[in-house]
Design a protein around this motif. Sequence first.
Motif, PDB file in Angstrom:
ATOM      1  N   PRO A  67       0.835  -1.208   0.000  1.00 53.93           N
ATOM      2  CA  PRO A  67       0.000   0.000   0.000  1.00 53.93           C
ATOM      3  C   PRO A  67       0.869   1.257   0.000  1.00 53.93           C
ATOM      4  N   LEU A  68       0.433   2.271  -0.743  1.00 48.31           N
ATOM      5  CA  LEU A  68       1.192   3.503  -0.886  1.00 48.31           C
ATOM      6  C   LEU A  68       0.348   4.681  -0.422  1.00 48.31           C
ATOM      7  N   PHE A  69       1.020   5.649   0.208  1.00 51.24           N
ATOM      8  CA  PHE A  69       0.325   6.797   0.781  1.00 51.24           C
ATOM      9  C   PHE A  69       0.920   8.097   0.264  1.00 51.24           C
ATOM     10  N   GLY A  70       1.295   8.100  -0.987  1.00 49.42           N
ATOM     11  CA  GLY A  70       1.852   9.305  -1.592  1.00 49.42           C
ATOM     12  C   GLY A  70       1.633   9.287  -3.090  1.00 49.42           C
ATOM     13  N   ASP A  71       2.272  10.214  -3.765  1.00 44.80           N
ATOM     14  CA  ASP A  71       2.153  10.329  -5.225  1.00 44.80           C
ATOM     15  C   ASP A  71       3.308   9.552  -5.852  1.00 44.80           C
ATOM     16  N   HIS A  72       3.079   8.258  -6.122  1.00 46.04           N
ATOM     17  CA  HIS A  72       4.102   7.377  -6.654  1.00 46.04           C
ATOM     18  C   HIS A  72       3.733   6.939  -8.069  1.00 46.04           C
ATOM     19  N   GLU A  73       4.706   6.958  -8.930  1.00 47.84           N
ATOM     20  CA  GLU A  73       4.508   6.481 -10.285  1.00 47.84           C
ATOM     21  C   GLU A  73       4.171   4.984 -10.257  1.00 47.84           C
ATOM     22  N   GLY A  74       3.115   4.586 -10.961  1.00 48.88           N
ATOM     23  CA  GLY A  74       2.709   3.190 -10.995  1.00 48.88           C
ATOM     24  C   GLY A  74       1.822   2.764  -9.844  1.00 48.88           C
ATOM     25  N   ALA A  75       1.502   3.684  -8.938  1.00 46.86           N
ATOM     26  CA  ALA A  75       0.608   3.365  -7.824  1.00 46.86           C
ATOM     27  C   ALA A  75      -0.829   3.378  -8.324  1.00 46.86           C
ATOM     28  N   LEU A  76      -1.417   2.202  -8.473  1.00 48.22           N
ATOM     29  CA  LEU A  76      -2.751   2.076  -9.044  1.00 48.22           C
ATOM     30  C   LEU A  76      -3.632   1.239  -8.130  1.00 48.22           C
ATOM     31  N   LEU A  77      -4.929   1.351  -8.343  1.00 51.31           N
ATOM     32  CA  LEU A  77      -5.876   0.582  -7.548  1.00 51.31           C
ATOM     33  C   LEU A  77      -5.846  -0.875  -7.979  1.00 51.31           C
ATOM     34  N   GLY A  78      -5.886  -1.756  -7.006  1.00 47.62           N
ATOM     35  CA  GLY A  78      -5.888  -3.188  -7.261  1.00 47.62           C
ATOM     36  C   GLY A  78      -6.281  -3.923  -6.002  1.00 47.62           C
ATOM     37  N   PRO A  79      -6.096  -5.244  -5.993  1.00 44.72           N
ATOM     38  CA  PRO A  79      -6.421  -6.013  -4.782  1.00 44.72           C
ATOM     39  C   PRO A  79      -5.599  -5.522  -3.600  1.00 44.72           C
ATOM     40  N   ASN A  80      -6.294  -5.161  -2.522  1.00 42.85           N
ATOM     41  CA  ASN A  80      -5.617  -4.616  -1.351  1.00 42.85           C
ATOM     42  C   ASN A  80      -6.429  -5.000  -0.118  1.00 42.85           C
ATOM     43  N   PRO A  81      -6.129  -6.154   0.492  1.00 42.99           N
ATOM     44  CA  PRO A  81      -6.990  -6.659   1.572  1.00 42.99           C
ATOM     45  C   PRO A  81      -6.996  -5.798   2.824  1.00 42.99           C
ATOM     46  N   HIS A  82      -5.926  -5.034   3.082  1.00 43.81           N
ATOM     47  CA  HIS A  82      -5.841  -4.270   4.334  1.00 43.81           C
ATOM     48  C   HIS A  82      -6.271  -2.816   4.162  1.00 43.81           C
ATOM     49  N   TYR A  83      -6.005  -2.234   2.996  1.00 42.19           N
ATOM     50  CA  TYR A  83      -6.377  -0.837   2.738  1.00 42.19           C
ATOM     51  C   TYR A  83      -7.185  -0.788   1.445  1.00 42.19           C
ATOM     52  N   ARG A  84      -8.450  -1.106   1.555  1.00 38.57           N
ATOM     53  CA  ARG A  84      -9.303  -1.167   0.368  1.00 38.57           C
ATOM     54  C   ARG A  84      -9.439   0.226  -0.253  1.00 38.57           C
ATOM     55  N   GLY A  85      -9.263   0.272  -1.572  1.00 37.45           N
ATOM     56  CA  GLY A  85      -9.348   1.527  -2.284  1.00 37.45           C
ATOM     57  C   GLY A  85      -8.081   2.348  -2.259  1.00 37.45           C
ATOM     58  N   ARG A  86      -7.012   1.808  -1.700  1.00 44.35           N
ATOM     59  CA  ARG A  86      -5.740   2.515  -1.592  1.00 44.35           C
ATOM     60  C   ARG A  86      -4.821   2.091  -2.726  1.00 44.35           C
ATOM     61  N   PRO A  87      -4.216   3.024  -3.478  1.00 38.25           N
ATOM     62  CA  PRO A  87      -3.251   2.644  -4.521  1.00 38.25           C
ATOM     63  C   PRO A  87      -2.093   1.849  -3.938  1.00 38.25           C
ATOM     64  N   SER A  88      -1.489   1.034  -4.768  1.00 33.22           N
ATOM     65  CA  SER A  88      -0.447   0.140  -4.256  1.00 33.22           C
ATOM     66  C   SER A  88       0.465  -0.315  -5.386  1.00 33.22           C
ATOM     67  N   TYR A  89       1.537  -0.993  -4.987  1.00 33.32           N
ATOM     68  CA  TYR A  89       2.353  -1.803  -5.888  1.00 33.32           C
ATOM     69  C   TYR A  89       2.021  -3.268  -5.612  1.00 33.32           C
ATOM     70  N   HIS A  90       2.324  -4.113  -6.586  1.00 31.53           N
ATOM     71  CA  HIS A  90       2.010  -5.537  -6.470  1.00 31.53           C
ATOM     72  C   HIS A  90       3.218  -6.360  -6.926  1.00 31.53           C
ATOM     73  N   PRO A  91       4.300  -6.370  -6.133  1.00 26.99           N
ATOM     74  CA  PRO A  91       5.513  -7.079  -6.562  1.00 26.99           C
ATOM     75  C   PRO A  91       5.333  -8.587  -6.571  1.00 26.99           C
ATOM     76  N   ILE A  92       6.118  -9.256  -7.410  1.00 25.31           N
ATOM     77  CA  ILE A  92       6.156 -10.708  -7.483  1.00 25.31           C
ATOM     78  C   ILE A  92       7.559 -11.164  -7.110  1.00 25.31           C
ATOM     79  N   LEU A  93       7.651 -12.217  -6.280  1.00 20.00           N
ATOM     80  CA  LEU A  93       8.923 -12.678  -5.742  1.00 20.00           C
ATOM     81  C   LEU A  93       9.075 -14.172  -5.980  1.00 20.00           C
ATOM     82  N   ALA A  94      10.322 -14.614  -6.118  1.00 17.75           N
ATOM     83  CA  ALA A  94      10.651 -16.036  -6.234  1.00 17.75           C
ATOM     84  C   ALA A  94      11.611 -16.409  -5.122  1.00 17.75           C
TER      85      ALA A  94
END
Length: 359
Positions: A67-94
């Motif tokens: 979840p992001l709380f500022g003006d970040h490039e790529g911060a878009l709305l998506g699945p966010n179980p803890h902060y619904r409606g909050r822009p975020s990043y969605h990284p993938i890890l291996a």
Amino acid sequence: MLSPLADPLFVHLCGGVLPCLETVYTDLRRFDDTCNARLEAMVAQHGLAELTRPRVVHLDIDTTVMPLFGDHEGALLGPNPHYRGRPSYHPILARIAETDTCVGAQLRPGNTGFGSAEAPLIAAWIDRTRAHVGPDCLMYVRIDSAGDCTEVMDTIAQHGAFFLTKARMGPALCGVVAVAEGWETFDWDADKRPLRQTAVIDFARDDWRERQLAVRVVAIRVHERECGKQLFLWDDNEFTVQVFLTNDMVSSPEDLAQKYNDRAGIEPLIAEFKSAWGIGKAPSERFEANQASLLLKLLAHSLLRRNVTKQFAHLPELRSWRAPWLQRILLRIPGRLIRSGRSVIVRLPPRPAFMPLLN
């Protein structure tokens, strides 16, 4: 520029120069896609370094939400179980399960899901792992139900690895499992009543047939399941069921179920990344800079793990310690810097014998 709040001892141990955070953030903004690709390869190199001729290796892939709380490039709305409606990043890890280290990471905008678009990235992670472990090592790629994607499973199979993923329980699959016969019991309770049963389900989706993708559908039904989503398909008993998809045609169903359950270790590792290394924080408004920050934090984790393995080979139990405790005994050590004449003396408090001395 030297940070005005820098501790003299820490500055000395860092070589005499310590930049302030503004300088670090400025340097992060210089990273582009090419630099980040080289940095990500470095993270993988150190994450794989501790694997020495394994017979079996498990590559776990998962995503998380930042979840992001500022003006970040790529911060878009998506699945966010803890902060619904909050822009975020969605990284993938291996993650390599055997060493509990990260061997691949990519920062993604918050509206990015998991599907066929991730197949080339997963293929690259499999190939780099295969190059390290050799052609004779068995490799399993474990993904949650998001991995029930024909393109992803076919890519894993074509690159010489076994996929093991939880199935998406649509109406067609639920119906076939509900009427399946031939359940075999492999665990009983004290009264000799069946607790766990397995069955191989005769089921194939149309796109599997089109690609000629061989998929083994394995169902496990259990009594008294305590966590996860509970799926009841039968009125005459209290079994709940899970279904797994794999191209491993040899292993027993119960072994495959246990192998998938061991994948759960990636979740506490991601929690450790967030709590101990701060991967949930985005220090810049630029997307590439935040990608570089994420990779540097993951690199720090792998380097700490390698240091523990090398310096404390006589204490293998430290390998199971999480990063906050390792940081506490190895890095966050109080000390005093004393300058006398032309000499510099570092005084530290008494510590256990297994602690390394800082020079």
